[in-house]
Design an enzyme around this catalytic site. Sequence first.
Site, PDB file in Angstrom:
ATOM      1  N   GLY A   8       0.744  -1.144   0.077  1.00  0.00           N
ATOM      2  CA  GLY A   8      -0.188  -0.001  -0.026  1.00  0.00           C
ATOM      3  C   GLY A   8       0.980   1.323   0.083  1.00  0.00           C
ATOM      4  N   SER A  10       1.116   3.462   2.401  1.00  0.00           N
ATOM      5  CA  SER A  10       1.782   3.877   3.770  1.00  0.00           C
ATOM      6  C   SER A  10       2.690   2.820   4.166  1.00  0.00           C
ATOM      7  CB  SER A  10       0.739   4.048   4.770  1.00  0.00           C
ATOM      8  OG  SER A  10      -0.117   5.179   4.485  1.00  0.00           O
ATOM      9  N   ILE A 101      -4.805  -2.388  -8.239  1.00  0.00           N
ATOM     10  CA  ILE A 101      -5.084  -3.844  -8.124  1.00  0.00           C
ATOM     11  C   ILE A 101      -5.550  -3.996  -6.680  1.00  0.00           C
ATOM     12  CG2 ILE A 101      -2.581  -3.954  -7.313  1.00  0.00           C
ATOM     13  CD1 ILE A 101      -3.904  -6.610  -9.404  1.00  0.00           C
ATOM     14  N   ASP A 102      -5.230  -3.073  -5.591  1.00  0.00           N
ATOM     15  CA  ASP A 102      -5.887  -3.136  -4.383  1.00  0.00           C
ATOM     16  C   ASP A 102      -7.506  -2.996  -4.420  1.00  0.00           C
ATOM     17  OD1 ASP A 102      -5.680  -0.514  -4.988  1.00  0.00           O
ATOM     18  OD2 ASP A 102      -5.220   0.096  -2.774  1.00  0.00           O
TER      19      ASP A 102
HETATM   20  N1  LIG Z   1       0.249   1.577  12.553  1.00  0.00           N
HETATM   21  C1  LIG Z   1      -0.121   2.413  11.333  1.00  0.00           C
HETATM   22  N2  LIG Z   1       0.728   2.593  10.639  1.00  0.00           N
HETATM   23  C2  LIG Z   1       0.449   3.446   9.307  1.00  0.00           C
HETATM   24  N3  LIG Z   1      -1.081   3.996   9.236  1.00  0.00           N
HETATM   25  C3  LIG Z   1      -1.963   3.611  10.025  1.00  0.00           C
HETATM   26  C4  LIG Z   1      -1.796   2.855  11.398  1.00  0.00           C
HETATM   27  N4  LIG Z   1      -2.624   2.613  12.223  1.00  0.00           N
HETATM   28  C5  LIG Z   1      -3.694   3.387  11.542  1.00  0.00           C
HETATM   29  N5  LIG Z   1      -3.274   4.006  10.448  1.00  0.00           N
HETATM   30  C6  LIG Z   1      -4.063   4.872   9.520  1.00  0.00           C
HETATM   31  O1  LIG Z   1      -4.282   3.986   8.441  1.00  0.00           O
HETATM   32  C7  LIG Z   1      -4.129   4.756   7.181  1.00  0.00           C
HETATM   33  C8  LIG Z   1      -3.420   4.178   6.197  1.00  0.00           C
HETATM   34  O2  LIG Z   1      -4.319   3.051   6.000  1.00  0.00           O
HETATM   35  P1  LIG Z   1      -3.561   1.557   5.225  1.00  0.00           P
HETATM   36  O3  LIG Z   1      -2.435   1.058   6.426  1.00  0.00           O
HETATM   37  O4  LIG Z   1      -4.561   0.643   5.038  1.00  0.00           O
HETATM   38  O5  LIG Z   1      -2.835   2.226   3.908  1.00  0.00           O
HETATM   39  P2  LIG Z   1      -1.967   1.689   3.006  1.00  0.00           P
HETATM   40  O6  LIG Z   1      -0.584   0.778   3.514  1.00  0.00           O
HETATM   41  O7  LIG Z   1      -1.567   2.962   2.202  1.00  0.00           O
HETATM   42  O8  LIG Z   1      -2.862   0.602   2.422  1.00  0.00           O
HETATM   43  P3  LIG Z   1      -3.809   1.209   0.881  1.00  0.00           P
HETATM   44  O9  LIG Z   1      -2.743   1.571  -0.051  1.00  0.00           O
HETATM   45  O10 LIG Z   1      -4.658  -0.019   0.927  1.00  0.00           O
HETATM   46  O11 LIG Z   1      -4.625   2.544   1.472  1.00  0.00           O
HETATM   47  C9  LIG Z   1      -3.556   6.273   7.606  1.00  0.00           C
HETATM   48  O12 LIG Z   1      -4.668   7.200   7.204  1.00  0.00           O
HETATM   49  C10 LIG Z   1      -3.324   6.026   9.018  1.00  0.00           C
HETATM   50  O13 LIG Z   1      -3.987   7.315   9.846  1.00  0.00           O
HETATM   51  C1  LIG Z   2      -6.376   4.840  -5.003  1.00  0.00           C
HETATM   52  C2  LIG Z   2      -5.288   3.926  -4.621  1.00  0.00           C
HETATM   53  C3  LIG Z   2      -4.248   4.699  -4.176  1.00  0.00           C
HETATM   54  C4  LIG Z   2      -5.881   3.357  -3.380  1.00  0.00           C
HETATM   55  O1  LIG Z   2      -4.691   2.423  -2.770  1.00  0.00           O
HETATM   56  C5  LIG Z   2      -4.811   2.810  -5.513  1.00  0.00           C
HETATM   57  O2  LIG Z   2      -5.823   1.976  -5.874  1.00  0.00           O
HETATM   58  C6  LIG Z   2      -4.409   3.322  -7.115  1.00  0.00           C
HETATM   59  O3  LIG Z   2      -3.471   3.847  -7.108  1.00  0.00           O
HETATM   60  N1  LIG Z   2      -5.524   3.340  -7.800  1.00  0.00           N
HETATM   61  C7  LIG Z   2      -5.194   3.833  -9.239  1.00  0.00           C
HETATM   62  C8  LIG Z   2      -6.320   4.703  -9.749  1.00  0.00           C
HETATM   63  C9  LIG Z   2      -7.481   3.894  -9.816  1.00  0.00           C
HETATM   64  O4  LIG Z   2      -8.008   2.865  -8.999  1.00  0.00           O
HETATM   65  O5  LIG Z   2      -8.403   4.438 -10.584  1.00  0.00           O
END
Ligand SMILES: Nc1ncnc2c1ncn2[C@@H]1O[C@H](COP(=O)(O)OP(=O)(O)OP(=O)(O)O)[C@@H](O)[C@H]1O
Ligand SMILES: CC(C)(CO)[C@@H](O)C(=O)NCCC(=O)O
Length: 256
Positions: A8, A10, A101-102
């Site tokens: 993801g 993050s 893809i997610d």
């Molecule tokens: N331990 C943590 N680390 C990072 N972010 C966290 C955590 N706990 C909660 N969050 C929250 O989760 C959000 C990020 O979500 P998630 O971890 O699902 O994101 P991601 O890795 O980018 O995945 P995606 O790309 O599917 O969104 C942030 O807005 C943050 O506030």
């Molecule tokens: C929207 C996010 C960032 C969510 O993780 C990801 O699904 C992404 O990069 N999507 C590409 C653009 C789209 O889904 O239309």
Amino acid sequence: MWLALEIGNSRLHWGLFRDKSLDYTWDTDHLSECQTINDLPAELLHFSISREVGEKISFHTPIFLASVVPHQTKLWQTHPHVRVIALEQIPLLNMYPTLGIDRALALWGAGKTWGFPMLVIDAGTALTFTGADGHQSLVGGAIMPGIGLQFTTLSEKTGQLPQVKTEIMSLPRRFSLNTQEAIQSGIIYTVLAGIKDFIAAWWQLFPESKIVLKGGDAILVVRHLRFLFPEIAENLILEPNLTFWGMWEIVSLILD
Ligand SMILES: Nc1ncnc2c1ncn2[C@@H]1O[C@H](COP(=O)(O)OP(=O)(O)OP(=O)(O)O)[C@@H](O)[C@H]1O
Ligand SMILES: CC(C)(CO)[C@@H](O)C(=O)NCCC(=O)O
Ligand SMILES: [K+]
């Protein structure tokens, strides 16, 4: 036995599958740019996971990867046992080429588990809505900055707004008399109203549709929805591992 790796924006989300069961899940940080796969083998996989899991997996455990971060995908592709899941492998109809893809995997996993039509709300780095109709065909969706991103951009792009705590345990006053609470109010009430509005619009189209929520902020969102819009909250399914269920559906086709 295989590892699911969802990259993801993050962080990295890991799942260890054995047969049909998801034995363990954990999160780690992104690889830094200077790392190569040769730096990692055991250390990386064992990083921030329990000894119990560490003993089960090795450098040779197959990793199925779904990523929305291209430069991270590149780093992982040098790993000999990594297989990247591509959009074309997901049987969802009517997808467009740049769909994340997610989003596709989460929607597919949710639909396969609870049935179509289906709407998935991902409260992650970005907050997304992604829906499919009863024919397993993508209807479409929406993308907005996630809750954490809204807080961060507000403080980074302004002269005097502070970085405020994202985890809002109890709802702030809507009309606040201090900066911190005003920021929390602005973000949380508009996000919740937006989610409510998208759900209402989706139920207009598909009154029988289930709705599944995932992502790092999903628990926070559900907690506040329960308080503000209980009739909506009680109809939501919370599933943090949704993307892994989608990956399981795809990987079991590949491994068969
Ligand atoms: N331990 C943590 N680390 C990072 N972010 C966290 C955590 N706990 C909660 N969050 C929250 O989760 C959000 C990020 O979500 P998630 O971890 O699902 O994101 P991601 O890795 O980018 O995945 P995606 O790309 O599917 O969104 C942030 O807005 C943050 O506030
Ligand atoms: C929207 C996010 C960032 C969510 O993780 C990801 O699904 C992404 O990069 N999507 C590409 C653009 C789209 O889904 O239309
Ligand atoms: K980008």
